[in-house]
Design a protein around this motif. Sequence first.
Motif, mmCIF file in Angstrom:
data_model
loop_
_atom_site.group_PDB
_atom_site.id
_atom_site.type_symbol
_atom_site.label_atom_id
_atom_site.label_comp_id
_atom_site.label_asym_id
_atom_site.label_seq_id
_atom_site.Cartn_x
_atom_site.Cartn_y
_atom_site.Cartn_z
ATOM 1 N N GLU A 110 68.182 47.238 37.472
ATOM 2 C CA GLU A 110 67.279 47.336 36.330
ATOM 3 C C GLU A 110 66.693 48.738 36.162
ATOM 4 N N ARG A 111 67.321 49.739 36.763
ATOM 5 C CA ARG A 111 66.863 51.113 36.524
ATOM 6 C C ARG A 111 67.044 51.451 35.044
ATOM 7 N N ARG A 112 66.031 52.014 34.464
ATOM 8 C CA ARG A 112 66.046 52.260 33.015
ATOM 9 C C ARG A 112 66.625 53.620 32.632
ATOM 10 N N ALA A 152 71.989 57.499 33.905
ATOM 11 C CA ALA A 152 73.025 57.964 32.979
ATOM 12 C C ALA A 152 74.400 57.433 33.342
ATOM 13 N N SER A 153 74.551 56.873 34.532
ATOM 14 C CA SER A 153 75.852 56.363 34.974
ATOM 15 C C SER A 153 76.031 54.875 34.678
ATOM 16 N N ARG A 154 75.084 54.278 33.988
ATOM 17 C CA ARG A 154 75.159 52.842 33.713
ATOM 18 C C ARG A 154 76.375 52.531 32.847
ATOM 19 N N ARG A 158 69.432 40.668 32.939
ATOM 20 C CA ARG A 158 68.109 40.103 32.757
ATOM 21 C C ARG A 158 67.230 40.900 31.793
ATOM 22 N N GLN A 159 67.781 41.901 31.122
ATOM 23 C CA GLN A 159 66.957 42.688 30.206
ATOM 24 C C GLN A 159 67.603 42.757 28.835
ATOM 25 N N LYS A 160 66.769 42.740 27.815
ATOM 26 C CA LYS A 160 67.255 42.905 26.452
ATOM 27 C C LYS A 160 67.394 44.395 26.158
ATOM 28 N N ILE A 161 68.259 44.729 25.216
ATOM 29 C CA ILE A 161 68.437 46.128 24.853
ATOM 30 C C ILE A 161 67.901 46.378 23.447
ATOM 31 N N ALA A 162 67.468 47.600 23.223
ATOM 32 C CA ALA A 162 66.983 48.026 21.906
ATOM 33 C C ALA A 162 67.788 49.242 21.477
ATOM 34 N N VAL A 163 68.252 49.230 20.240
ATOM 35 C CA VAL A 163 69.088 50.312 19.724
ATOM 36 C C VAL A 163 68.315 51.086 18.664
ATOM 37 N N TYR A 190 71.405 52.956 24.199
ATOM 38 C CA TYR A 190 70.410 51.922 23.973
ATOM 39 C C TYR A 190 69.292 52.108 24.975
ATOM 40 N N LYS A 191 68.200 51.430 24.718
ATOM 41 C CA LYS A 191 67.078 51.405 25.644
ATOM 42 C C LYS A 191 66.928 50.000 26.193
ATOM 43 N N LEU A 192 66.402 49.912 27.413
ATOM 44 C CA LEU A 192 66.151 48.616 28.028
ATOM 45 C C LEU A 192 64.708 48.227 27.782
#
Length: 468
Positions: free
Chosen positions: A438-440, A443-445, A451-456, A466-468
Motif C-alpha cells: 500500500e505504498r503510495r 514509481a515501480s508499482r 484494498r485501495q481505490k484509485i483516483a485519476v 493514478y493516485k491511491l
Amino acid sequence: MAAGKLYVGRKVRDLREAHKTTQAVFAERLGISTSYLNQIENNQRPVSATVLLALADKFKLDISDLSAGGGDRLVSALAETLSDPLFANYIPSLQELKLVSQNAPGFAHALINCHRAYRQRSEQLSSLDDRLDEQILVENTPYEEVRDFFHFVDNYIHDVDQQAEALAQELRLAEQDTFTTLSQFLGSRYGVRLRKDAEVHAAIRRFDPVSRELTLNQYLPAPTRDFQIALQIAQLHGAETIDAVALAANFKTQEALEICRIGLHNYFAGALLLPYQVFKDTAAELRHDLELLSARFGASLEQVCHRLSTLQRPGAKGVPLFFARIDRSGNITKRHSATKLQFARFGAACPLWIAHQAPGTPGQIMRQLAETPDGVRYLCLATQTSKAVAGYRNNRPTFTLALGCEITYADAFVYADDLDISNQRGFDPIGVSCRLCERRDCASRSVPPLRQKIAVDHHLRAMIPYKL
C-alpha cells in the motif's frame, strides 16, 4: 520498536492438556488465578513474562518455541486470502486475523485452501475461454499442497533431520571424503554399486532396484553428484521415517503424497550432507559466509542457503531467515521464511527487491538494506547461480538465490560488517508484491493494491497514472 504482546493461548492449552490437568490445578502451579488462565487460553489476555518463566520452570516449556514465526506465516497467508476483491465487504483487523490463526488454525487453513481452489477454477475457466491450446495454465494442486506442508511446518522435519544427522555422525562424515564414504556405505549396507554414464545427455541419476546399480551422469558437478548419492541413501535408509511423515500429512491425492516423498528425500539428503548441529555451529563460526560454508562442506550455494533456512529445531534454532529461489521469469520456485517477511502466494515479488538485480551481476553476492511497509528492516542477500550438467550444448538454467534476516540479526553475517545499519535512510522501501503493498509513492508499482481505490486526474501525470 517495542515488542508485541504474546498471545499463545492454544499452546498453553495444549501444554495443560498434555499434562492432563484441570485449569484450576494448572493455574495453581503457575501461581495465577483460574480466571486469568482461562483468559490466556482464549487469547483474551497476553502471557506475561512472569507466567512465561513459570511455564518454563514448572512445565519445561521451551520459550523459543513461542516465536511468532508460524503464526506470522498463517496470518500473512490468511490476510492475502481475504485481500481478494471477493471479500471486498469485509476487511479484518490484524487482531481478528491473529485470533483466528491462533485459536482456529484448522479453519484458517481450510479457508486458504478454499480460496486457492476458487482462484484455480477461475484461472482455468479464463484459460479455456482464451483457447490457449486448451491447456490449464495454473499451478498443479499437488505441488501447491506439498509446498504449503513444508511452509507451515517451518521447513523443518524433526524425525527426518535427526535420523540423517545420526547417520552422518555414525559415518563420521565431517572427517571423511564425502563421495568415498557415502559410496562405501551404499555398498556395504545396501549392496548398491555405483557406475558412471558417459552419455552426454544421460539422466542425472538412475537406480535399478533389481541389479542394485546406481548410475550417475559422469559430468555432474561434485556437489550434485554427492547429493544424488545421499538421496539414494534417503530412499533406502530413511524410507520408513519418510513414509511415516508423508502419510501423517494426510494429502488429498496420491500425487501430492509422492511429491512430498521427493521433498522428504531431498530433505534427508541435505541433512545428511550438512548435519544440523555441525552445520549450525560452523555457520555461526564463519558468520554465515556462504562461499566459505560451500567450500567447507563441499556443497553448492543453493544447498547451503536451503539448509540455512531449515535450522529451526526446537531449543536449538539458528538465525531465522527467509530463503527463495527465483527463475529468470520471476517465478519463485522455492520459498520459505522464518521471519516476518512472507512471500506472496500469487503474483510476482517486489521489483525493488535486490533479487531482481542479481542476474546482472553473476558470481557476486549482492547486498541490500530493506524495509517493508510494516516497518520491519532486513539485510537481504542475492546471487545468481546455475544448475547444469557440464557440456556446451547442455541447457544451463539459471536461478537467483535470495536469503536474508531481520536487521537485529545482521551482526551474525559477515556481509553486514561495512554497512551502516543505524542510518534509516539507507534502507530501501520494498513490499511483498504490488497487489498487497500500500505504498503510495512507489514509481515501480505495476498494479494498484487490491484494498485501495484509485483516483485519476487527467490534468496531472506522475510516475504512475493514478493516485491511491
